[in-house]
Design an enzyme around this catalytic site. Sequence first.
Site, PDB file in Angstrom:
ATOM      1  N   LYS A  22       0.834  -1.218   0.000  1.00  0.00           N
ATOM      2  CA  LYS A  22       0.000   0.000   0.000  1.00  0.00           C
ATOM      3  C   LYS A  22       0.861   1.257   0.000  1.00  0.00           C
ATOM      4  O   LYS A  22       0.629   2.175  -0.784  1.00  0.00           O
ATOM      5  CB  LYS A  22      -0.910  -0.003   1.240  1.00  0.00           C
ATOM      6  CG  LYS A  22      -1.600   1.340   1.492  1.00  0.00           C
ATOM      7  CD  LYS A  22      -2.456   1.332   2.745  1.00  0.00           C
ATOM      8  CE  LYS A  22      -1.755   1.694   4.024  1.00  0.00           C
ATOM      9  NZ  LYS A  22      -1.571   3.109   4.301  1.00  0.00           N
ATOM     10  N   ASN A  23       1.829   1.316   0.922  1.00  0.00           N
ATOM     11  CA  ASN A  23       2.545   2.581   1.096  1.00  0.00           C
ATOM     12  C   ASN A  23       3.528   2.874  -0.040  1.00  0.00           C
ATOM     13  O   ASN A  23       3.998   4.006  -0.167  1.00  0.00           O
ATOM     14  CB  ASN A  23       3.223   2.626   2.470  1.00  0.00           C
ATOM     15  CG  ASN A  23       2.184   2.748   3.577  1.00  0.00           C
ATOM     16  OD1 ASN A  23       1.021   3.071   3.313  1.00  0.00           O
ATOM     17  ND2 ASN A  23       2.574   2.476   4.808  1.00  0.00           N
ATOM     18  N   CYS A 117      -5.331   7.789   9.076  1.00  0.00           N
ATOM     19  CA  CYS A 117      -5.481   7.284  10.445  1.00  0.00           C
ATOM     20  C   CYS A 117      -5.182   8.379  11.457  1.00  0.00           C
ATOM     21  O   CYS A 117      -4.252   9.159  11.279  1.00  0.00           O
ATOM     22  CB  CYS A 117      -4.530   6.119  10.682  1.00  0.00           C
ATOM     23  SG  CYS A 117      -4.904   4.681   9.685  1.00  0.00           S
ATOM     24  N   ARG A 122      -0.081  14.850  12.986  1.00  0.00           N
ATOM     25  CA  ARG A 122       0.651  14.360  11.807  1.00  0.00           C
ATOM     26  C   ARG A 122       1.048  15.554  10.939  1.00  0.00           C
ATOM     27  O   ARG A 122       0.471  15.802   9.887  1.00  0.00           O
ATOM     28  CB  ARG A 122      -0.196  13.349  11.028  1.00  0.00           C
ATOM     29  CG  ARG A 122      -0.518  12.117  11.859  1.00  0.00           C
ATOM     30  CD  ARG A 122      -1.201  11.030  11.069  1.00  0.00           C
ATOM     31  NE  ARG A 122      -0.313  10.369  10.133  1.00  0.00           N
ATOM     32  CZ  ARG A 122      -0.659   9.295   9.419  1.00  0.00           C
ATOM     33  NH1 ARG A 122      -1.848   8.777   9.540  1.00  0.00           N
ATOM     34  NH2 ARG A 122       0.199   8.748   8.569  1.00  0.00           N
ATOM     35  N   ASP A 305       3.835   0.290  12.342  1.00  0.00           N
ATOM     36  CA  ASP A 305       2.570  -0.246  11.825  1.00  0.00           C
ATOM     37  C   ASP A 305       2.302  -1.677  12.301  1.00  0.00           C
ATOM     38  O   ASP A 305       1.177  -2.173  12.196  1.00  0.00           O
ATOM     39  CB  ASP A 305       2.551  -0.174  10.289  1.00  0.00           C
ATOM     40  CG  ASP A 305       2.556   1.267   9.797  1.00  0.00           C
ATOM     41  OD1 ASP A 305       2.263   2.178  10.600  1.00  0.00           O
ATOM     42  OD2 ASP A 305       2.873   1.507   8.613  1.00  0.00           O
ATOM     43  N   ARG A 397      -9.206  -0.229   3.856  1.00  0.00           N
ATOM     44  CA  ARG A 397      -8.338   0.778   3.227  1.00  0.00           C
ATOM     45  C   ARG A 397      -6.973   0.197   2.892  1.00  0.00           C
ATOM     46  O   ARG A 397      -6.290   0.690   1.996  1.00  0.00           O
ATOM     47  CB  ARG A 397      -8.115   1.958   4.190  1.00  0.00           C
ATOM     48  CG  ARG A 397      -9.174   3.024   4.176  1.00  0.00           C
ATOM     49  CD  ARG A 397      -8.754   4.203   5.028  1.00  0.00           C
ATOM     50  NE  ARG A 397      -7.366   4.527   4.791  1.00  0.00           N
ATOM     51  CZ  ARG A 397      -6.471   4.835   5.732  1.00  0.00           C
ATOM     52  NH1 ARG A 397      -6.824   4.917   6.981  1.00  0.00           N
ATOM     53  NH2 ARG A 397      -5.215   5.087   5.406  1.00  0.00           N
TER      54      ARG A 397
HETATM   55  C1  EPZ Z   1       3.979   6.664   6.763  1.00  0.00           C
HETATM   56  O1  EPZ Z   1       3.285   7.777   7.300  1.00  0.00           O
HETATM   57  C2  EPZ Z   1       2.953   5.555   6.641  1.00  0.00           C
HETATM   58  N1  EPZ Z   1       1.879   5.999   5.766  1.00  0.00           N
HETATM   59  C3  EPZ Z   1       2.409   5.166   8.016  1.00  0.00           C
HETATM   60  O2  EPZ Z   1       1.625   4.011   7.859  1.00  0.00           O
HETATM   61  C4  EPZ Z   1       3.576   4.819   8.957  1.00  0.00           C
HETATM   62  O3  EPZ Z   1       3.077   4.625  10.265  1.00  0.00           O
HETATM   63  C5  EPZ Z   1       4.623   5.927   8.976  1.00  0.00           C
HETATM   64  O4  EPZ Z   1       5.032   6.253   7.620  1.00  0.00           O
HETATM   65  C6  EPZ Z   1       5.874   5.562   9.753  1.00  0.00           C
HETATM   66  O5  EPZ Z   1       6.452   4.403   9.203  1.00  0.00           O
HETATM   67  C7  EPZ Z   1       2.060   6.047   4.463  1.00  0.00           C
HETATM   68  O6  EPZ Z   1       3.102   5.685   3.931  1.00  0.00           O
HETATM   69  C8  EPZ Z   1       0.915   6.523   3.641  1.00  0.00           C
HETATM   70  P1  EPZ Z   1       6.247   9.886   8.756  1.00  0.00           P
HETATM   71  P2  EPZ Z   1       3.937   9.222   7.241  1.00  0.00           P
HETATM   72  O7  EPZ Z   1       6.260  11.141   7.972  1.00  0.00           O
HETATM   73  O8  EPZ Z   1       4.798   9.303   6.036  1.00  0.00           O
HETATM   74  C9  EPZ Z   1       6.830  13.156  12.247  1.00  0.00           C
HETATM   75  C10 EPZ Z   1      -0.268   2.688   7.862  1.00  0.00           C
HETATM   76  O9  EPZ Z   1      -0.806   2.103   8.821  1.00  0.00           O
HETATM   77  N2  EPZ Z   1       6.761  14.127  11.133  1.00  0.00           N
HETATM   78  O10 EPZ Z   1       7.335   8.887   8.545  1.00  0.00           O
HETATM   79  O11 EPZ Z   1       2.846  10.207   7.382  1.00  0.00           O
HETATM   80  C11 EPZ Z   1       5.476  12.482  12.470  1.00  0.00           C
HETATM   81  O12 EPZ Z   1       4.663  13.257  13.309  1.00  0.00           O
HETATM   82  C12 EPZ Z   1       0.206   4.096   8.037  1.00  0.00           C
HETATM   83  O13 EPZ Z   1      -0.101   2.168   6.762  1.00  0.00           O
HETATM   84  C13 EPZ Z   1       6.989  15.464  11.395  1.00  0.00           C
HETATM   85  O14 EPZ Z   1       7.246  15.889  12.530  1.00  0.00           O
HETATM   86  O15 EPZ Z   1       4.839   9.172   8.548  1.00  0.00           O
HETATM   87  C14 EPZ Z   1       5.905  11.156  13.059  1.00  0.00           C
HETATM   88  O16 EPZ Z   1       6.143  11.321  14.436  1.00  0.00           O
HETATM   89  C15 EPZ Z   1      -0.225   4.683   9.335  1.00  0.00           C
HETATM   90  N3  EPZ Z   1       6.924  16.350  10.341  1.00  0.00           N
HETATM   91  C16 EPZ Z   1       7.248  10.846  12.371  1.00  0.00           C
HETATM   92  O17 EPZ Z   1       7.696  12.115  11.855  1.00  0.00           O
HETATM   93  C17 EPZ Z   1       6.682  15.952   9.072  1.00  0.00           C
HETATM   94  O18 EPZ Z   1       6.648  16.803   8.167  1.00  0.00           O
HETATM   95  C18 EPZ Z   1       7.192   9.851  11.218  1.00  0.00           C
HETATM   96  O19 EPZ Z   1       6.162  10.251  10.305  1.00  0.00           O
HETATM   97  C19 EPZ Z   1       6.448  14.604   8.824  1.00  0.00           C
HETATM   98  C20 EPZ Z   1       6.490  13.701   9.866  1.00  0.00           C
END
Ligand code: EPZ
Length: 427
Positions: A22-23, A117, A122, A305, A397
Amino acid sequence: MEKFVIKGGKALHGEVTVSGAKNAAVAILPATILAAGKCVIENLPAISDVMVSLQILSELGANVTMLDKNTYEIDTTYITSTQVPNELSRQMRASYYFLGALLGRFGTAKVAMPGGCNLGPRPIDQHLKAFTAMGAEDTVEYGMIKVSGQELHGAHIFFDVVSVGATMNAMLAACATPGMTILENVAKEPHVVDLANCLNMMGAEIRGAGTDVIKIRGVNYLHGCDYSIIPDQIEAGSYMVAAAATRGDVLVRNVIPKHLEPISAKLQAAGVLVEEFDDSVRVSATGELRPLKIKTMPHPGFPTDMQPLMTVLLSTATGTSIINEGIWENRFRYVDELLKMGANIQVDGQVAVVEGVKSLHAAPLRASDLRAGAALVVAALSANGVSEIDETGHIERGYENIVEKFQALGADIHRAEKPMADLVRAN
Ligand code: EPZ
C-alpha cells in the site's frame, strides 16, 4: 456499513499470498504524473486507498485503464488540473504525494490537508521544508495547502525528523527539477526504495535510496514505464502474527524475507518458529510464548505499523512485555478494545505494559484505524467466542480481501451488514 463477524479459537493453517505494498502504491501512482507517456503499474493492491489515488488521477485529467484488478495503465499526458479535489484528498493521508508530483511537473499544486489514520498530530512541515528549499512557496489557507514555484532548483536538505512521507515527496519534486538535490537523514523503508526504483525506470537519476543520504540529479524528461510494486511488508507481518497468535502454521507467500527481518526477529524471540525461503516465510507456534521488549523505530527498526498486532500477540504471552511507541504520539487507542477482551494492559503515554493472560475472550469491537483494526481481527481470531468488529472500512483501506484470505486459512470470519437499528443508535 459493514462489520466483521469472527468466531475465534481456531488455529490458522495453509497458505496466504501477500498483495502489493500500500505505502509504495500510494506514492507510485502520483509519480506517474511526472512521466511523459503511458505507465503500466502491476501488483497494485485492490484496496480503497489505491482506488482513491486512481480516482484523483482520473479527476486531474489522466487516462486510467484497468488491465486486470491489480494492473492499471495510466497516461497523465493530458492532465489539466493541479488541484486535488477536497473530498478525495481528505480520504487518505497519502494524498500529500500529489503535492510533490504536481509541483515537480507543473510548478504548482493544491491539496486539502490530508486525512488518514488518527495517530496523534501528523504535521507535514518537513515536506514543506523540502519544497521551499527547492525554491517553492507554500501557503496554507482554509485547510488547503498550495505550493508553487516556477524556478525550482536542486537543494541540500537535512530533515529534522526521519519521515517516510517527506523523503518520498522530496524525491518526487526533485527528480524533474534542474540541479542536484541531496536529502539527508531520510527514511529507509522498503517503499522509499521502491519509489526510487520506479522513478529510475522512468529515467530519473536517484542514488542512495535505502541509505541515510539520497542524491537526485534532476532530468529534463521522464518517460513511461512498466513497473511491478513490491509485496506489502506490513500485510505479510499481519498474517505472520495471526499464524502465531492462533498457534497455527501458515506459509506466507510473495514476500521479500529481508523486509520482514525486524518482524521475524521479534517473533523468534517470543518463541515463534519462522522459516525463510526465497519468496515466502513459514510461521508456526505452539504452546506458551515469551514476553518481549519492543520499541518502534524507523526502518530497519521494528515498524510502528506492526505495533498493535504485536501487542495482541503479547497479550497472551507468559509474563510482562513492554512496548514503547517511538513514532506516533497516540497509537494505543485500540488498547481499550483489548481490555474488553480480558487483556491486562496499562498505557502510560507512549509505553504499554502488557501482562500476559491465559486467553482472550470475544467482545463487540470497533476498529479505530487501519492497523488497530487488523490487530482486533487477529485478537478476535485467537479469542474464544464470537466477536463483531465495527467500522471495518478502516481495515479495507489497507488489506486486500482480508476476509477471504483468512477464510482460506480456515478462519471462521464473514462480513455482515450492520443493521439499521445499530446505525441509528451509533449516531
Ligand atoms: C507513513 O506515514 C505511513 N503511511 C504510516 O503508515 C507509517 O506509520 C509511517 O510512515 C511511519 O512508518 C504512508 O506511507 C501513507 P512519517 P507518514 O512522515 O509518512 C513526524 C499505515 O498504517 N513528522 O514517517 O505520514 C510524524 O509526526 C500508516 O499504513 C513530522 O514531525 O509518517 C511522526 O512522528 C499509518 N513532520 C514521524 O515524523 C513531518 O513533516 C514519522 O512520520 C512529517 C512527519
